[in-house]
Write a protein that holds these residues in place. Sequence first.
Motif, PDB file in Angstrom:
ATOM      1  N   SER A 134       0.814  -1.223   0.000  1.00  0.00           N
ATOM      2  CA  SER A 134       0.000   0.000   0.000  1.00  0.00           C
ATOM      3  C   SER A 134       0.845   1.270   0.000  1.00  0.00           C
ATOM      4  O   SER A 134       0.306   2.372   0.007  1.00  0.00           O
ATOM      5  CB  SER A 134      -0.932   0.011   1.212  1.00  0.00           C
ATOM      6  N   VAL A 135       2.183   1.139   0.011  1.00  0.00           N
ATOM      7  CA  VAL A 135       3.078   2.294   0.060  1.00  0.00           C
ATOM      8  C   VAL A 135       3.753   2.498  -1.285  1.00  0.00           C
ATOM      9  O   VAL A 135       4.362   1.578  -1.834  1.00  0.00           O
ATOM     10  CB  VAL A 135       4.147   2.116   1.164  1.00  0.00           C
ATOM     11  N   ASP A 136       3.647   3.702  -1.813  1.00  0.00           N
ATOM     12  CA  ASP A 136       4.325   4.088  -3.051  1.00  0.00           C
ATOM     13  C   ASP A 136       5.634   4.781  -2.673  1.00  0.00           C
ATOM     14  O   ASP A 136       5.632   5.682  -1.827  1.00  0.00           O
ATOM     15  CB  ASP A 136       3.424   5.032  -3.850  1.00  0.00           C
ATOM     16  N   ILE A 137       6.750   4.372  -3.268  1.00  0.00           N
ATOM     17  CA  ILE A 137       8.066   4.847  -2.851  1.00  0.00           C
ATOM     18  C   ILE A 137       8.709   5.690  -3.942  1.00  0.00           C
ATOM     19  O   ILE A 137       8.719   5.309  -5.108  1.00  0.00           O
ATOM     20  CB  ILE A 137       9.004   3.666  -2.519  1.00  0.00           C
ATOM     21  N   ARG A 138       9.259   6.849  -3.544  1.00  0.00           N
ATOM     22  CA  ARG A 138      10.087   7.673  -4.416  1.00  0.00           C
ATOM     23  C   ARG A 138      11.488   7.700  -3.798  1.00  0.00           C
ATOM     24  O   ARG A 138      11.718   8.392  -2.810  1.00  0.00           O
ATOM     25  CB  ARG A 138       9.541   9.100  -4.525  1.00  0.00           C
ATOM     26  N   LEU A 139      12.402   6.940  -4.356  1.00  0.00           N
ATOM     27  CA  LEU A 139      13.772   6.895  -3.844  1.00  0.00           C
ATOM     28  C   LEU A 139      14.606   7.941  -4.571  1.00  0.00           C
ATOM     29  O   LEU A 139      14.754   7.891  -5.787  1.00  0.00           O
ATOM     30  CB  LEU A 139      14.376   5.503  -4.031  1.00  0.00           C
ATOM     31  N   LEU A 140      15.116   8.886  -3.806  1.00  0.00           N
ATOM     32  CA  LEU A 140      15.896   9.972  -4.384  1.00  0.00           C
ATOM     33  C   LEU A 140      17.252   9.465  -4.870  1.00  0.00           C
ATOM     34  O   LEU A 140      17.828   8.539  -4.305  1.00  0.00           O
ATOM     35  CB  LEU A 140      16.098  11.076  -3.342  1.00  0.00           C
ATOM     36  N   GLY A 141      17.764  10.093  -5.932  1.00  0.00           N
ATOM     37  CA  GLY A 141      19.036   9.690  -6.505  1.00  0.00           C
ATOM     38  C   GLY A 141      20.121  10.727  -6.268  1.00  0.00           C
ATOM     39  O   GLY A 141      19.863  11.931  -6.314  1.00  0.00           O
ATOM     40  N   GLY A 142      21.329  10.270  -5.988  1.00  0.00           N
ATOM     41  CA  GLY A 142      22.434  11.186  -5.744  1.00  0.00           C
ATOM     42  C   GLY A 142      23.698  10.420  -5.445  1.00  0.00           C
ATOM     43  O   GLY A 142      23.875   9.282  -5.888  1.00  0.00           O
ATOM     44  N   ILE A 143      24.586  11.010  -4.661  1.00  0.00           N
ATOM     45  CA  ILE A 143      25.832  10.361  -4.267  1.00  0.00           C
ATOM     46  C   ILE A 143      25.535   9.379  -3.140  1.00  0.00           C
ATOM     47  O   ILE A 143      24.911   9.739  -2.142  1.00  0.00           O
ATOM     48  CB  ILE A 143      26.858  11.408  -3.798  1.00  0.00           C
ATOM     49  N   LEU A 144      25.999   8.141  -3.287  1.00  0.00           N
ATOM     50  CA  LEU A 144      25.716   7.112  -2.287  1.00  0.00           C
ATOM     51  C   LEU A 144      26.764   7.120  -1.182  1.00  0.00           C
ATOM     52  O   LEU A 144      27.964   7.018  -1.446  1.00  0.00           O
ATOM     53  CB  LEU A 144      25.689   5.733  -2.943  1.00  0.00           C
ATOM     54  N   HIS A 145      26.289   7.238   0.073  1.00  0.00           N
ATOM     55  CA  HIS A 145      27.151   7.024   1.227  1.00  0.00           C
ATOM     56  C   HIS A 145      27.105   5.526   1.514  1.00  0.00           C
ATOM     57  O   HIS A 145      26.100   4.998   2.006  1.00  0.00           O
ATOM     58  CB  HIS A 145      26.642   7.823   2.430  1.00  0.00           C
ATOM     59  N   LYS A 146      28.182   4.812   1.186  1.00  0.00           N
ATOM     60  CA  LYS A 146      28.157   3.350   1.206  1.00  0.00           C
ATOM     61  C   LYS A 146      27.990   2.775   2.605  1.00  0.00           C
ATOM     62  O   LYS A 146      27.310   1.771   2.800  1.00  0.00           O
ATOM     63  CB  LYS A 146      29.439   2.811   0.567  1.00  0.00           C
ATOM     64  N   GLU A 147      28.618   3.402   3.599  1.00  0.00           N
ATOM     65  CA  GLU A 147      28.555   2.854   4.956  1.00  0.00           C
ATOM     66  C   GLU A 147      27.170   2.980   5.554  1.00  0.00           C
ATOM     67  O   GLU A 147      26.641   2.018   6.141  1.00  0.00           O
ATOM     68  CB  GLU A 147      29.575   3.568   5.853  1.00  0.00           C
ATOM     69  N   HIS A 148      26.547   4.156   5.408  1.00  0.00           N
ATOM     70  CA  HIS A 148      25.243   4.392   6.037  1.00  0.00           C
ATOM     71  C   HIS A 148      24.074   4.261   5.066  1.00  0.00           C
ATOM     72  O   HIS A 148      22.924   4.459   5.458  1.00  0.00           O
ATOM     73  CB  HIS A 148      25.231   5.776   6.697  1.00  0.00           C
ATOM     74  N   ARG A 149      24.354   3.932   3.817  1.00  0.00           N
ATOM     75  CA  ARG A 149      23.326   3.577   2.838  1.00  0.00           C
ATOM     76  C   ARG A 149      22.275   4.669   2.630  1.00  0.00           C
ATOM     77  O   ARG A 149      21.078   4.428   2.704  1.00  0.00           O
ATOM     78  CB  ARG A 149      22.666   2.246   3.226  1.00  0.00           C
ATOM     79  N   TYR A 150      22.732   5.896   2.405  1.00  0.00           N
ATOM     80  CA  TYR A 150      21.833   6.960   2.003  1.00  0.00           C
ATOM     81  C   TYR A 150      22.480   7.755   0.870  1.00  0.00           C
ATOM     82  O   TYR A 150      23.688   7.654   0.627  1.00  0.00           O
ATOM     83  CB  TYR A 150      21.475   7.880   3.178  1.00  0.00           C
ATOM     84  N   VAL A 151      21.637   8.522   0.173  1.00  0.00           N
ATOM     85  CA  VAL A 151      22.149   9.350  -0.914  1.00  0.00           C
ATOM     86  C   VAL A 151      22.056  10.817  -0.522  1.00  0.00           C
ATOM     87  O   VAL A 151      21.186  11.219   0.248  1.00  0.00           O
ATOM     88  CB  VAL A 151      21.402   9.084  -2.234  1.00  0.00           C
TER      89      VAL A 151
END
Length: 260
Positions: A134-151
């Motif tokens: 039931s959740v629609d996801i918009r994953l933002l794109g950018g530079i990946l921080h590999k250790e903490h897994r965010y962009v």
Amino acid sequence: MYQEERMQLIMDHLANAGRISIEEICQQFDVSRDTARRDLIKLEEQDLIVRTRGGALLPSPIQEFKNYKDRLVTVSEEKKKIGKLAAALVRKGDRIILDSSTTVQACAEFLHAENCTVITNSINSADLLSEKESVDIRLLGGILHKEHRYVYGASVIETLSHYYVEKAFIGVGGVTTDGLSANDEEGKVKRKMMEQAEMVIVLADHSKFGRNYFYRFADWSLVDVIITDQLPSTSMMDFFEQHQVEVLVPDSSEEQEELS
């Protein structure tokens, strides 16, 4: 009035208002605080409400989702309590932003609102939410921080400028009267997330209070609600009242004894 009748009327109130305080229950039904707390405890045992220190919230409908818990990065029990209470604020059809903090990731774990749209820069939160139909996801794109897994980065901030949402859930590295702080790259993204939301909800366990990180990304004029695991100091509560920031604290047996 029997307890069952009173509990049904409490649920009727929550269906309209979304939350209720101990004081409101006492006034509406002419009962003691102990009786009001017992009503809320019984409703919570039936998974009908989420209790807070001062009352209760109506949670969004819970659905069954398998396997996603196995992929949750471990967070503390305090953060999970904060995340559960935060998730209860999301209503059906809401468009929300979740940042990359582990406390906000706990909110993603407990998110069950129907037809909800989530914008996030967190790989972990997107992974958790991918199991929820039931959740629609918009994953933002950018530079990946590999250790903490965010962009992060300019492309994330530019993309965020095109979105407008009902609520943004923001984690922090530090909380003081001067504002909210984190590292600079995360902070720039968090600031933009806050600017794109009608309501900003900060999630911070007690260890974050009194701490300053390298980069102050926001002052309290941008914050509507803060959810934490322990009631802040009297001086901090006075500060929040002056700045019209609502404080929510998950309920616990220790807090119940203190209120008795």
